[in-house]
Scaffold this motif. Structure first.
Motif, PDB file in Angstrom:
ATOM      1  N   GLU A   1      -7.988   0.089   1.232  1.00 13.50           N
ATOM      2  CA  GLU A   1      -6.770   0.896   1.348  1.00 13.50           C
ATOM      3  C   GLU A   1      -7.044   2.356   1.012  1.00 13.50           C
ATOM      4  O   GLU A   1      -6.510   3.265   1.663  1.00 13.50           O
ATOM      5  N   LYS A   2      -7.871   2.592   0.001  1.00 11.68           N
ATOM      6  CA  LYS A   2      -8.210   3.964  -0.366  1.00 11.68           C
ATOM      7  C   LYS A   2      -8.977   4.658   0.766  1.00 11.68           C
ATOM      8  O   LYS A   2      -8.726   5.827   1.074  1.00 11.68           O
TER       9      LYS A   2
ATOM     10  N   ASN B   1      -8.177  -3.072  -2.423  1.00  8.01           N
ATOM     11  CA  ASN B   1      -7.868  -1.771  -3.013  1.00  8.01           C
ATOM     12  C   ASN B   1      -8.803  -0.682  -2.480  1.00  8.01           C
ATOM     13  O   ASN B   1      -8.367   0.424  -2.137  1.00  8.01           O
TER      14      ASN B   1
ATOM     15  N   MET C   1       0.850  -1.187   0.000  1.00  7.06           N
ATOM     16  CA  MET C   1       0.000   0.000   0.000  1.00  7.06           C
ATOM     17  C   MET C   1       0.882   1.231   0.000  1.00  7.06           C
ATOM     18  O   MET C   1       1.712   1.413   0.869  1.00  7.06           O
TER      19      MET C   1
END
Length: 235
Positions: A79-80, A76, A1
């Motif tokens: 993590e954002k 994903n 990340m």
């Protein structure tokens, strides 16, 4: 990340000792909380026949690839949320989402370990947890003692994970077992990821990003646990 540098806020390694220690405490407290939540959610999943059967039905061929693809998309997105949002609630939402996704994808592996070992299933889980914690602690100590920036590992890890993903896809499509040495190689990659994420915590994050830092560490920790458990579960 990957972290998005903030030109206004200094990185953790540039903070005063008190602020830096406070960040570390928050990060590892959240990491411990994520591990505890994983255990609780995993236990709950094993009590719900519908979820258990669904997870076990997705372990072969195209179904497994779809599950992995879905997991990568969730990862994903989580993590954002944990990194790029300015809302602390979204940071926690990302961490919780990732933990729940990890718990779901772990169902087949834990089920297999307990089934193959029968009465010794919990013993194998305990052994894998102890080995994982010991290796994680040792790698963490390396970063803190040497104070080295391991960001150079990024390209190596990226290539390694793409190769691993290709092998996983090939194995799922053509039905061959990746074998012991693949798991050993993934333990090495996971160890490199722990070095990288721990280094990022010091050199790439600012003091408000402790949730994102804990998510990165949790992801690497669970990857290491997965492949150590895979090795111990073999006949």
């Amino acid at each position: 990340m990957e972290n998005q540098p903030n030109p206004v806020q200094p990185f953790v390694g540039q903070l005063e000792d008190q602020a830096r220690v406070a960040f570390y405490k928050k990060t590892y407290a959240h990491l411990a909380g994520a591990v505890l939540l994983f255990i609780l959610v995993e236990t709950l999943f094993f009590q719900l026949d519908g979820i258990l059967n669904l997870a076990l039905s997705l372990t072969g061929g195209i179904s497994w690839l779809l599950l992995l693809g879905g997991f990568m998309l969730v990862t994903n997105y989580a993590e954002k949320l944990a990194l790029r949002s300015n809302d602390k609630k979204m940071h926690y939402a990302g961490l919780v989402l990732y933990v729940v996704a990890e718990a779901f994808i772990f169902i087949p592996l834990i089920f297999m370990a307990m089934y193959m070992a029968q009465d010794g299933g919990f013993e194998i889980l305990n052994q894998a947890a102890i080995l994982t914690l010991a290796l994680f602690s040792g790698l963490t100590a390396v970063v803190f003692i040497t104070k080295k920036d391991f960001s150079f590992l990024r390209s190596i890890l990226t290539i390694g994970f793409f190769i691993a993903l290709g092998l996983i896809i090939a194995g799922a499509l053509f039905g061959f077992n990746l074998g012991l040495w693949f798991s050993v190689g993934m333990v090495v990659l996971a160890s490199g990821s722990i070095l990288y994420q721990t280094s990022n915590m010091i050199h790439k994050y600012n003091e408000e990003q402790y949730v994102a830092a804990s998510l990165g560490l949790f992801a690497s920790l669970m990857l290491l646990f997965w492949y150590i458990l895979s090795i111990l579960s073999r006949d």
